[in-house]
Write a protein that holds these residues in place. Structure first.
Motif, short mmCIF file in Angstrom:
data_model
loop_
_atom_site.label_atom_id
_atom_site.label_comp_id
_atom_site.label_asym_id
_atom_site.label_seq_id
_atom_site.Cartn_x
_atom_site.Cartn_y
_atom_site.Cartn_z
N HIS A 292 0.75 -1.28 -0.15
CA HIS A 292 -0.07 -0.04 -0.14
C HIS A 292 0.63 1.31 -0.04
CE1 HIS A 292 -2.49 3.06 1.91
NE2 HIS A 292 -3.52 2.59 1.14
N PRO A 297 -2.85 1.15 -6.45
CA PRO A 297 -4.16 0.43 -6.09
C PRO A 297 -4.50 -0.72 -6.54
CG PRO A 297 -4.23 2.53 -7.51
CD PRO A 297 -2.88 2.19 -7.25
N THR A 300 -2.96 -3.52 -4.68
CA THR A 300 -3.25 -3.63 -3.30
C THR A 300 -4.59 -4.16 -3.44
OG1 THR A 300 -1.85 -1.35 -2.96
CG2 THR A 300 -4.01 -2.25 -1.56
N ARG A 301 -5.50 -3.78 -4.24
CA ARG A 301 -6.92 -4.55 -4.20
C ARG A 301 -6.64 -6.09 -4.55
NH1 ARG A 301 -11.90 -1.70 -5.52
NH2 ARG A 301 -12.02 -3.36 -7.24
N TYR A 425 -11.21 0.21 0.11
CA TYR A 425 -10.56 -0.22 -1.12
C TYR A 425 -11.44 -0.03 -2.42
CZ TYR A 425 -7.00 -2.16 1.88
OH TYR A 425 -5.85 -2.34 2.95
#
Length: 520
Positions: A292, A297, A300-301, A425
Protein backbone atom coordinates in the motif's frame (compact mmCIF):
# COMPACT_ATOMS: atom_id res chain seq x y z
CA UNK A 1 14.25 -12.26 0.64
CA UNK A 2 10.91 -11.54 -1.13
CA UNK A 3 7.80 -10.57 0.81
CA UNK A 4 6.09 -13.80 -0.21
CA UNK A 5 8.95 -15.84 1.20
CA UNK A 6 9.02 -13.79 4.41
CA UNK A 7 5.29 -14.27 4.84
CA UNK A 8 5.67 -18.01 4.22
CA UNK A 9 8.54 -18.24 6.72
CA UNK A 10 6.53 -16.30 9.29
CA UNK A 11 3.65 -18.70 8.79
CA UNK A 12 5.95 -21.71 9.15
CA UNK A 13 7.40 -20.52 12.45
CA UNK A 14 3.97 -19.58 13.75
CA UNK A 15 2.56 -22.96 12.83
CA UNK A 16 5.48 -24.68 14.55
CA UNK A 17 4.79 -22.60 17.64
CA UNK A 18 1.10 -23.48 17.53
CA UNK A 19 1.82 -27.17 17.11
CA UNK A 20 4.10 -27.06 20.13
CA UNK A 21 1.45 -25.21 22.14
CA UNK A 22 -1.25 -27.55 20.82
CA UNK A 23 0.47 -30.73 21.88
CA UNK A 24 1.45 -29.34 25.26
CA UNK A 25 -1.84 -27.59 25.87
CA UNK A 26 -3.86 -30.76 25.60
CA UNK A 27 -1.53 -32.27 28.19
CA UNK A 28 -1.20 -29.27 30.51
CA UNK A 29 -4.93 -28.46 30.55
CA UNK A 30 -6.03 -31.71 32.21
CA UNK A 31 -2.87 -31.66 34.32
CA UNK A 32 -3.80 -28.25 35.74
CA UNK A 33 -7.38 -29.35 36.36
CA UNK A 34 -6.13 -32.48 38.14
CA UNK A 35 -3.78 -30.62 40.48
CA UNK A 36 -5.84 -27.43 40.97
CA UNK A 37 -9.44 -28.57 40.55
CA UNK A 38 -12.06 -27.16 38.19
CA UNK A 39 -13.01 -24.29 40.50
CA UNK A 40 -9.49 -22.97 41.15
CA UNK A 41 -8.54 -23.38 37.52
CA UNK A 42 -11.64 -21.38 36.59
CA UNK A 43 -10.35 -18.65 38.92
CA UNK A 44 -7.04 -18.74 37.04
CA UNK A 45 -8.83 -18.33 33.71
CA UNK A 46 -10.65 -15.30 35.08
CA UNK A 47 -7.36 -13.91 36.42
CA UNK A 48 -5.76 -14.30 33.00
CA UNK A 49 -8.59 -12.38 31.38
CA UNK A 50 -8.13 -9.51 33.85
CA UNK A 51 -4.40 -9.37 33.09
CA UNK A 52 -5.22 -9.40 29.39
CA UNK A 53 -7.36 -6.31 29.78
CA UNK A 54 -4.45 -4.51 31.39
CA UNK A 55 -2.38 -5.16 28.26
CA UNK A 56 -4.73 -2.76 26.50
CA UNK A 57 -3.13 0.02 28.52
CA UNK A 58 -0.81 0.86 25.61
CA UNK A 59 -3.82 2.41 23.79
CA UNK A 60 -2.89 0.51 20.65
CA UNK A 61 0.60 1.97 20.21
CA UNK A 62 2.40 -1.37 19.95
CA UNK A 63 -0.35 -2.89 17.81
CA UNK A 64 0.19 -0.40 14.96
CA UNK A 65 3.92 0.20 15.46
CA UNK A 66 4.99 -2.74 13.21
CA UNK A 67 2.82 -1.39 10.39
CA UNK A 68 4.23 2.12 10.80
CA UNK A 69 7.79 0.79 10.85
CA UNK A 70 7.07 -1.35 7.79
CA UNK A 71 5.85 1.71 5.89
CA UNK A 72 9.04 3.61 6.81
CA UNK A 73 11.13 0.60 5.85
CA UNK A 74 9.38 0.46 2.47
CA UNK A 75 10.30 4.13 1.97
CA UNK A 76 13.90 3.44 3.16
CA UNK A 77 13.46 6.04 5.93
CA UNK A 78 15.82 4.90 8.70
CA UNK A 79 15.47 8.19 10.55
CA UNK A 80 11.70 7.70 10.70
CA UNK A 81 12.17 4.22 12.18
CA UNK A 82 14.50 5.63 14.84
CA UNK A 83 11.98 8.35 15.76
CA UNK A 84 9.14 5.85 16.07
CA UNK A 85 11.30 3.58 18.24
CA UNK A 86 12.33 6.38 20.61
CA UNK A 87 8.76 7.61 21.03
CA UNK A 88 7.39 4.08 21.52
CA UNK A 89 10.07 3.34 24.10
CA UNK A 90 9.05 6.42 26.09
CA UNK A 91 5.41 5.35 25.94
CA UNK A 92 6.37 1.87 27.11
CA UNK A 93 8.31 3.18 30.11
CA UNK A 94 5.39 5.33 31.29
CA UNK A 95 2.84 2.55 30.85
CA UNK A 96 5.14 -0.01 32.45
CA UNK A 97 5.46 2.13 35.58
CA UNK A 98 1.68 2.42 35.71
CA UNK A 99 1.42 -1.37 35.52
CA UNK A 100 3.75 -1.82 38.47
CA UNK A 101 1.65 0.61 40.52
CA UNK A 102 -1.55 -1.22 39.58
CA UNK A 103 0.01 -4.54 40.59
CA UNK A 104 1.06 -3.11 43.95
CA UNK A 105 -2.43 -1.71 44.55
CA UNK A 106 -3.94 -5.20 44.47
CA UNK A 107 -2.56 -5.79 47.99
CA UNK A 108 -4.70 -2.98 49.45
CA UNK A 109 -7.97 -3.69 47.65
CA UNK A 110 -10.81 -4.82 49.88
CA UNK A 111 -12.45 -7.68 47.92
CA UNK A 112 -15.89 -6.96 49.36
CA UNK A 113 -15.87 -3.51 47.74
CA UNK A 114 -15.54 -5.10 44.29
CA UNK A 115 -18.07 -7.86 45.06
CA UNK A 116 -15.47 -10.66 45.08
CA UNK A 117 -15.41 -13.61 47.45
CA UNK A 118 -12.57 -12.91 49.97
CA UNK A 119 -11.38 -16.52 49.80
CA UNK A 120 -11.20 -16.40 46.02
CA UNK A 121 -9.38 -13.05 46.15
CA UNK A 122 -6.87 -14.47 48.60
CA UNK A 123 -6.04 -17.22 46.08
CA UNK A 124 -5.59 -14.99 43.02
CA UNK A 125 -4.19 -11.76 44.49
CA UNK A 126 -0.56 -12.85 44.66
CA UNK A 127 -0.43 -14.54 41.23
CA UNK A 128 -2.28 -11.63 39.58
CA UNK A 129 0.11 -9.12 41.16
CA UNK A 130 3.16 -11.03 39.93
CA UNK A 131 1.84 -11.28 36.35
CA UNK A 132 0.94 -7.58 36.22
CA UNK A 133 4.32 -6.47 37.60
CA UNK A 134 6.15 -8.68 35.08
CA UNK A 135 4.05 -7.15 32.31
CA UNK A 136 4.99 -3.69 33.53
CA UNK A 137 8.70 -4.43 33.68
CA UNK A 138 8.67 -5.89 30.18
CA UNK A 139 6.35 -3.34 28.58
CA UNK A 140 9.06 -0.97 27.25
CA UNK A 141 10.76 -3.94 25.58
CA UNK A 142 7.73 -4.39 23.32
CA UNK A 143 9.01 -1.41 21.31
CA UNK A 144 11.98 -3.47 20.12
CA UNK A 145 9.85 -6.52 19.34
CA UNK A 146 7.64 -4.25 17.23
CA UNK A 147 10.70 -2.92 15.39
CA UNK A 148 11.77 -6.46 14.50
CA UNK A 149 8.25 -7.28 13.35
CA UNK A 150 8.08 -4.18 11.16
CA UNK A 151 11.48 -5.00 9.64
CA UNK A 152 10.24 -8.58 9.11
CA UNK A 153 13.06 -10.31 10.97
CA UNK A 154 10.98 -13.44 10.74
CA UNK A 155 13.65 -16.00 11.59
CA UNK A 156 14.61 -14.43 14.90
CA UNK A 157 11.04 -13.69 15.96
CA UNK A 158 9.99 -17.22 15.05
CA UNK A 159 12.77 -18.80 17.09
CA UNK A 160 12.11 -16.56 20.09
CA UNK A 161 8.40 -17.42 19.98
CA UNK A 162 9.22 -21.14 19.95
CA UNK A 163 11.66 -20.77 22.86
CA UNK A 164 9.10 -18.77 24.88
CA UNK A 165 6.43 -21.40 24.33
CA UNK A 166 8.79 -24.22 25.28
CA UNK A 167 9.87 -22.38 28.43
CA UNK A 168 6.26 -21.72 29.41
CA UNK A 169 5.45 -25.40 28.97
CA UNK A 170 8.41 -26.55 31.05
CA UNK A 171 7.74 -24.09 33.87
CA UNK A 172 4.03 -24.89 33.95
CA UNK A 173 4.46 -28.64 34.06
CA UNK A 174 7.24 -28.50 36.64
CA UNK A 175 5.73 -25.97 39.03
CA UNK A 176 2.20 -27.37 38.95
CA UNK A 177 3.37 -30.93 39.61
CA UNK A 178 5.60 -29.69 42.45
CA UNK A 179 2.51 -28.21 44.08
CA UNK A 180 3.05 -24.48 43.55
CA UNK A 181 -0.51 -24.10 42.24
CA UNK A 182 -1.63 -20.69 41.02
CA UNK A 183 1.69 -18.96 41.87
CA UNK A 184 3.44 -21.52 39.69
CA UNK A 185 1.13 -20.73 36.78
CA UNK A 186 1.84 -17.03 37.32
CA UNK A 187 5.60 -17.58 37.08
CA UNK A 188 5.20 -19.65 33.92
CA UNK A 189 3.07 -16.87 32.42
CA UNK A 190 5.10 -13.83 33.42
CA UNK A 191 8.76 -14.81 33.03
CA UNK A 192 9.09 -16.03 29.38
CA UNK A 193 7.74 -12.82 27.74
CA UNK A 194 10.21 -10.72 29.76
CA UNK A 195 13.12 -12.85 28.58
CA UNK A 196 11.87 -12.64 24.99
CA UNK A 197 11.76 -8.85 25.20
CA UNK A 198 15.35 -8.70 26.45
CA UNK A 199 16.43 -10.88 23.53
CA UNK A 200 14.70 -8.47 21.13
CA UNK A 201 16.68 -5.53 22.54
CA UNK A 202 19.98 -7.33 21.96
CA UNK A 203 18.93 -8.32 18.42
CA UNK A 204 17.98 -4.77 17.41
CA UNK A 205 21.25 -3.22 18.53
CA UNK A 206 23.38 -6.00 17.00
CA UNK A 207 21.58 -6.76 13.74
CA UNK A 208 20.03 -3.34 12.99
CA UNK A 209 22.61 -0.96 14.42
CA UNK A 210 22.31 1.25 11.32
CA UNK A 211 18.62 1.72 11.93
CA UNK A 212 19.16 2.58 15.59
CA UNK A 213 22.12 4.92 14.98
CA UNK A 214 21.21 8.42 16.07
CA UNK A 215 18.26 7.27 18.16
CA UNK A 216 16.20 10.39 18.68
CA UNK A 217 15.12 11.85 21.98
CA UNK A 218 11.40 11.20 22.42
CA UNK A 219 9.07 14.16 22.16
CA UNK A 220 5.43 14.74 22.94
CA UNK A 221 4.48 15.35 19.31
CA UNK A 222 5.79 11.94 18.26
CA UNK A 223 4.16 10.16 21.19
CA UNK A 224 0.85 11.88 20.46
CA UNK A 225 1.11 10.73 16.83
CA UNK A 226 1.56 7.14 17.99
CA UNK A 227 -1.44 7.41 20.30
CA UNK A 228 -3.52 8.89 17.49
CA UNK A 229 -2.53 6.12 15.09
CA UNK A 230 -3.02 3.45 17.71
CA UNK A 231 -6.27 4.63 19.26
CA UNK A 232 -8.40 2.94 16.62
CA UNK A 233 -6.43 -0.29 17.04
CA UNK A 234 -6.88 0.03 20.82
CA UNK A 235 -10.64 0.33 20.44
CA UNK A 236 -10.57 -2.70 18.16
CA UNK A 237 -8.43 -4.67 20.63
CA UNK A 238 -10.77 -3.78 23.46
CA UNK A 239 -13.75 -4.93 21.43
CA UNK A 240 -11.98 -8.13 20.39
CA UNK A 241 -11.07 -8.89 24.00
CA UNK A 242 -14.67 -8.37 25.04
CA UNK A 243 -15.66 -10.74 22.27
CA UNK A 244 -13.04 -13.49 22.56
CA UNK A 245 -11.56 -13.34 26.06
CA UNK A 246 -14.38 -12.55 28.46
CA UNK A 247 -16.14 -15.88 28.95
CA UNK A 248 -14.46 -16.35 32.33
CA UNK A 249 -15.54 -12.91 33.50
CA UNK A 250 -19.09 -13.57 32.31
CA UNK A 251 -19.24 -16.81 34.26
CA UNK A 252 -17.88 -14.94 37.29
CA UNK A 253 -20.72 -12.42 36.93
CA UNK A 254 -23.13 -15.34 36.69
CA UNK A 255 -21.62 -16.82 39.85
CA UNK A 256 -20.35 -19.98 38.12
CA UNK A 257 -16.53 -20.03 37.87
CA UNK A 258 -16.73 -23.81 37.39
CA UNK A 259 -18.60 -23.23 34.10
CA UNK A 260 -15.55 -21.32 32.86
CA UNK A 261 -13.55 -24.54 32.94
CA UNK A 262 -16.25 -26.57 31.16
CA UNK A 263 -16.76 -23.92 28.49
CA UNK A 264 -13.01 -23.58 28.00
CA UNK A 265 -12.66 -27.36 27.66
CA UNK A 266 -15.43 -27.56 25.06
CA UNK A 267 -13.95 -24.67 23.08
CA UNK A 268 -10.28 -25.59 23.57
CA UNK A 269 -9.79 -27.03 20.09
CA UNK A 270 -11.57 -24.08 18.49
CA UNK A 271 -9.43 -21.70 20.55
CA UNK A 272 -6.28 -23.36 19.24
CA UNK A 273 -7.49 -23.67 15.65
CA UNK A 274 -8.62 -20.07 15.25
CA UNK A 275 -5.20 -18.39 15.34
CA UNK A 276 -3.75 -21.28 13.34
CA UNK A 277 -6.29 -20.59 10.60
CA UNK A 278 -5.23 -16.94 10.55
CA UNK A 279 -1.49 -17.56 10.38
CA UNK A 280 -1.13 -17.54 6.58
CA UNK A 281 -3.20 -14.40 5.84
CA UNK A 282 -1.95 -12.63 8.98
CA UNK A 283 1.62 -13.23 7.82
CA UNK A 284 0.94 -11.03 4.82
CA UNK A 285 -0.42 -8.00 6.69
CA UNK A 286 2.95 -6.29 7.08
CA UNK A 287 3.64 -6.94 3.40
CA UNK A 288 0.22 -5.49 2.54
CA UNK A 289 1.17 -2.33 4.43
CA UNK A 290 4.36 -2.11 2.38
CA UNK A 291 2.50 -2.70 -0.90
CA UNK A 292 0.00 0.00 0.00
CA UNK A 293 2.89 2.36 0.78
CA UNK A 294 4.24 1.83 -2.74
CA UNK A 295 1.11 3.46 -4.16
CA UNK A 296 -0.22 0.83 -6.59
CA UNK A 297 -4.00 0.59 -5.94
CA UNK A 298 -4.60 -2.20 -8.48
CA UNK A 299 -2.02 -4.43 -6.89
CA UNK A 300 -3.24 -3.55 -3.41
CA UNK A 301 -6.86 -4.51 -4.27
CA UNK A 302 -5.70 -7.81 -5.66
CA UNK A 303 -3.67 -8.66 -2.56
CA UNK A 304 -6.60 -7.68 -0.31
CA UNK A 305 -9.02 -9.88 -2.25
CA UNK A 306 -6.73 -12.90 -2.02
CA UNK A 307 -6.19 -12.41 1.71
CA UNK A 308 -9.94 -12.24 2.33
CA UNK A 309 -10.38 -15.52 0.47
CA UNK A 310 -7.76 -17.11 2.73
CA UNK A 311 -9.62 -15.86 5.82
CA UNK A 312 -12.55 -18.02 4.63
CA UNK A 313 -11.06 -20.99 2.80
CA UNK A 314 -8.73 -22.18 5.58
CA UNK A 315 -11.17 -21.77 8.52
CA UNK A 316 -13.87 -23.53 6.48
CA UNK A 317 -11.77 -26.69 6.37
CA UNK A 318 -10.94 -26.42 10.08
CA UNK A 319 -14.57 -25.94 11.11
CA UNK A 320 -15.69 -29.05 9.22
CA UNK A 321 -13.14 -31.11 11.12
CA UNK A 322 -14.07 -29.41 14.39
CA UNK A 323 -17.80 -30.11 13.98
CA UNK A 324 -17.09 -33.77 13.37
CA UNK A 325 -14.40 -34.50 15.94
CA UNK A 326 -14.91 -32.13 18.88
CA UNK A 327 -17.87 -33.97 20.49
CA UNK A 328 -15.90 -37.20 20.59
CA UNK A 329 -12.56 -35.61 21.45
CA UNK A 330 -13.59 -33.59 24.53
CA UNK A 331 -15.40 -36.52 26.12
CA UNK A 332 -12.49 -38.86 25.42
CA UNK A 333 -9.96 -36.26 26.60
CA UNK A 334 -11.52 -35.03 29.85
CA UNK A 335 -14.76 -36.96 30.26
CA UNK A 336 -18.42 -36.02 29.73
CA UNK A 337 -18.49 -33.77 32.81
CA UNK A 338 -16.28 -31.26 31.00
CA UNK A 339 -18.30 -31.23 27.76
CA UNK A 340 -20.93 -28.51 27.38
CA UNK A 341 -22.98 -30.46 24.83
CA UNK A 342 -23.29 -30.87 21.07
CA UNK A 343 -25.28 -27.68 20.60
CA UNK A 344 -22.72 -25.48 22.36
CA UNK A 345 -19.88 -27.24 20.55
CA UNK A 346 -21.51 -26.59 17.16
CA UNK A 347 -22.13 -22.93 18.00
CA UNK A 348 -18.51 -22.45 18.99
CA UNK A 349 -17.35 -24.04 15.73
CA UNK A 350 -19.60 -21.92 13.50
CA UNK A 351 -18.60 -18.80 15.43
CA UNK A 352 -14.98 -19.53 14.53
CA UNK A 353 -15.85 -19.28 10.83
CA UNK A 354 -17.93 -16.11 11.16
CA UNK A 355 -15.30 -14.51 13.36
CA UNK A 356 -12.62 -15.33 10.79
CA UNK A 357 -14.58 -13.44 8.15
CA UNK A 358 -14.98 -10.48 10.51
CA UNK A 359 -11.35 -10.51 11.58
CA UNK A 360 -10.18 -10.66 7.98
CA UNK A 361 -12.29 -7.66 6.99
CA UNK A 362 -11.01 -5.61 9.91
CA UNK A 363 -7.36 -6.59 9.52
CA UNK A 364 -6.90 -5.96 5.79
CA UNK A 365 -8.29 -2.46 6.24
CA UNK A 366 -6.68 -1.70 9.60
CA UNK A 367 -3.19 -2.55 8.34
CA UNK A 368 -3.30 0.45 5.98
CA UNK A 369 -5.70 2.91 7.65
CA UNK A 370 -9.28 3.54 8.82
CA UNK A 371 -8.19 2.37 12.25
CA UNK A 372 -10.40 4.69 14.26
CA UNK A 373 -13.50 3.65 12.33
CA UNK A 374 -12.62 -0.02 12.70
CA UNK A 375 -11.90 0.48 16.37
CA UNK A 376 -15.28 2.05 17.00
CA UNK A 377 -17.07 -0.74 15.14
CA UNK A 378 -15.05 -3.41 16.98
CA UNK A 379 -15.79 -1.79 20.34
CA UNK A 380 -19.54 -1.75 19.69
CA UNK A 381 -19.24 -5.31 18.42
CA UNK A 382 -17.50 -6.43 21.59
CA UNK A 383 -19.96 -4.66 23.85
CA UNK A 384 -22.88 -6.14 21.92
CA UNK A 385 -21.39 -9.65 22.12
CA UNK A 386 -20.65 -9.24 25.84
CA UNK A 387 -24.13 -7.91 26.60
CA UNK A 388 -25.97 -10.54 24.55
CA UNK A 389 -23.86 -13.34 26.01
CA UNK A 390 -24.57 -12.15 29.54
CA UNK A 391 -28.33 -11.72 29.00
CA UNK A 392 -28.76 -15.01 27.17
CA UNK A 393 -26.35 -16.73 29.54
CA UNK A 394 -28.56 -15.83 32.51
CA UNK A 395 -31.47 -17.56 30.80
CA UNK A 396 -29.80 -20.39 28.90
CA UNK A 397 -26.44 -20.98 30.55
CA UNK A 398 -23.50 -21.88 28.35
CA UNK A 399 -25.73 -22.22 25.28
CA UNK A 400 -26.85 -18.61 25.69
CA UNK A 401 -23.22 -17.50 25.97
CA UNK A 402 -22.38 -19.07 22.62
CA UNK A 403 -25.57 -17.79 20.98
CA UNK A 404 -24.92 -14.19 22.00
CA UNK A 405 -21.45 -14.21 20.51
CA UNK A 406 -22.61 -15.70 17.20
CA UNK A 407 -25.53 -13.29 16.85
CA UNK A 408 -23.31 -10.26 17.38
CA UNK A 409 -20.83 -11.50 14.77
CA UNK A 410 -23.33 -12.32 12.03
CA UNK A 411 -25.79 -9.46 12.47
CA UNK A 412 -23.47 -6.55 13.26
CA UNK A 413 -19.77 -7.18 12.68
CA UNK A 414 -19.78 -8.72 9.19
CA UNK A 415 -22.05 -6.06 7.59
CA UNK A 416 -20.00 -3.26 9.15
CA UNK A 417 -16.76 -4.87 7.98
CA UNK A 418 -18.03 -5.07 4.40
CA UNK A 419 -19.00 -1.40 4.47
CA UNK A 420 -15.54 -0.35 5.70
CA UNK A 421 -13.91 -2.56 3.06
CA UNK A 422 -15.80 -0.69 0.33
CA UNK A 423 -14.82 2.67 1.83
CA UNK A 424 -11.13 1.71 2.00
CA UNK A 425 -10.59 -0.13 -1.27
CA UNK A 426 -13.75 0.26 -3.31
CA UNK A 427 -14.31 -3.52 -3.09
CA UNK A 428 -18.03 -4.34 -3.02
CA UNK A 429 -19.86 -7.51 -2.02
CA UNK A 430 -20.45 -8.23 -5.69
CA UNK A 431 -16.70 -8.10 -6.33
CA UNK A 432 -16.10 -10.68 -3.62
CA UNK A 433 -18.85 -12.91 -4.98
CA UNK A 434 -17.29 -12.64 -8.44
CA UNK A 435 -13.94 -13.99 -7.21
CA UNK A 436 -15.51 -17.04 -5.59
CA UNK A 437 -17.02 -16.26 -2.17
CA UNK A 438 -20.56 -17.01 -3.39
CA UNK A 439 -19.57 -20.42 -4.73
CA UNK A 440 -17.54 -21.06 -1.58
CA UNK A 441 -20.68 -20.52 0.53
CA UNK A 442 -22.79 -22.84 -1.64
CA UNK A 443 -20.14 -25.55 -1.26
CA UNK A 444 -19.47 -25.03 2.44
CA UNK A 445 -23.00 -24.73 3.86
CA UNK A 446 -24.18 -28.31 3.13
CA UNK A 447 -20.82 -29.73 4.23
CA UNK A 448 -21.13 -27.87 7.56
CA UNK A 449 -24.63 -29.28 8.01
CA UNK A 450 -23.38 -32.81 7.31
CA UNK A 451 -20.42 -32.35 9.67
CA UNK A 452 -22.78 -31.18 12.43
CA UNK A 453 -24.93 -34.28 12.02
CA UNK A 454 -21.90 -36.55 12.05
CA UNK A 455 -20.51 -34.90 15.18
CA UNK A 456 -23.85 -35.11 16.99
CA UNK A 457 -24.77 -38.71 16.22
CA UNK A 458 -21.91 -40.71 14.74
CA UNK A 459 -19.51 -39.54 17.47
CA UNK A 460 -21.52 -41.56 19.98
CA UNK A 461 -20.86 -44.75 18.06
CA UNK A 462 -17.24 -45.13 17.08
CA UNK A 463 -14.05 -43.12 16.76
CA UNK A 464 -13.26 -44.99 13.54
CA UNK A 465 -16.51 -43.78 11.97
CA UNK A 466 -15.78 -40.24 13.17
CA UNK A 467 -12.32 -40.29 11.64
CA UNK A 468 -13.45 -41.76 8.32
CA UNK A 469 -16.47 -39.51 7.83
CA UNK A 470 -14.59 -36.43 8.98
CA UNK A 471 -11.72 -37.15 6.59
CA UNK A 472 -14.14 -37.74 3.70
CA UNK A 473 -15.94 -34.45 4.36
CA UNK A 474 -12.66 -32.52 4.51
CA UNK A 475 -11.40 -34.14 1.30
CA UNK A 476 -14.73 -33.34 -0.32
CA UNK A 477 -14.34 -29.71 0.74
CA UNK A 478 -10.90 -29.49 -0.85
CA UNK A 479 -12.00 -31.20 -4.08
CA UNK A 480 -15.19 -29.16 -4.48
CA UNK A 481 -13.36 -25.94 -3.67
CA UNK A 482 -10.63 -26.56 -6.25
CA UNK A 483 -12.44 -24.72 -9.11
CA UNK A 484 -13.03 -21.75 -6.83
CA UNK A 485 -9.38 -21.64 -5.85
CA UNK A 486 -8.33 -21.92 -9.48
CA UNK A 487 -10.36 -18.85 -10.49
CA UNK A 488 -9.14 -16.62 -7.66
CA UNK A 489 -6.72 -13.77 -8.62
CA UNK A 490 -3.65 -15.18 -6.87
CA UNK A 491 -0.25 -13.57 -7.49
CA UNK A 492 2.03 -15.57 -9.77
CA UNK A 493 4.23 -17.05 -7.04
CA UNK A 494 1.20 -18.30 -5.13
CA UNK A 495 -0.25 -19.73 -8.36
CA UNK A 496 2.97 -21.67 -8.86
CA UNK A 497 2.79 -23.05 -5.32
CA UNK A 498 -0.89 -23.99 -5.70
CA UNK A 499 -0.06 -25.78 -8.94
CA UNK A 500 2.74 -27.74 -7.24
CA UNK A 501 0.23 -28.76 -4.56
CA UNK A 502 -2.21 -29.78 -7.35
CA UNK A 503 -4.82 -27.37 -6.02
CA UNK A 504 -5.08 -25.63 -9.40
CA UNK A 505 -4.26 -26.85 -12.93
CA UNK A 506 -0.69 -26.21 -14.02
CA UNK A 507 -2.00 -24.49 -17.13
CA UNK A 508 -3.21 -21.59 -14.99
CA UNK A 509 0.14 -21.25 -13.25
CA UNK A 510 2.07 -21.27 -16.52
CA UNK A 511 -0.20 -18.66 -18.05
CA UNK A 512 1.18 -15.15 -18.22
CA UNK A 513 0.22 -12.99 -15.25
CA UNK A 514 -1.40 -9.93 -16.79
CA UNK A 515 -1.58 -7.96 -13.57
CA UNK A 516 1.61 -5.96 -12.96
CA UNK A 517 3.58 -6.25 -9.76
CA UNK A 518 2.08 -9.41 -8.38
CA UNK A 519 5.21 -10.70 -6.67
CA UNK A 520 4.39 -9.85 -3.08
Amino acid sequence: MSRTRKAALTAAYTYANFILALVSGFVLFPLAIYYLGAYDYGLWLITGELAGYLLLGDLGVFAVLPWLIAAKDGADDHAGIARYTADALAVGVVIGCAFVLVGASFWWINPTTINVNPDDWGKVRGPLTFVVVMLGVGFPLRAFTAVLSGLQDVTFLGLIALIQTALTICLTATLVILGYGLPGLAIATGVPPLLGGLAAVVRVFIRYRKTMTGLYRPNWTGCRHLFREGFGAWLASFGVRLRYASSGMLFALLGRPDWATVYAATGKVAQVLQPMCWVIPDSGLVGLSQVHGEGDPVRTRRVVTCMLLLYLFIPGLAVIGLLVANPWFVRAWLGPNYYAGNYVSALIAVTLLVSSATGGLFKVVGSVGYRLRIGMVALVYGLLAFGLSYLLGRQRGMAGMAEGSLIASAVFAVPCGLKILWAAYGIRVGDLVAVGIGRWFLITAPLLAAATWVGSYVANLSFVLVAITGLLLMIGYIVLLRPVVARAPWPQKIQDWLARMHLIPRSLSSAKDTCPGTSI
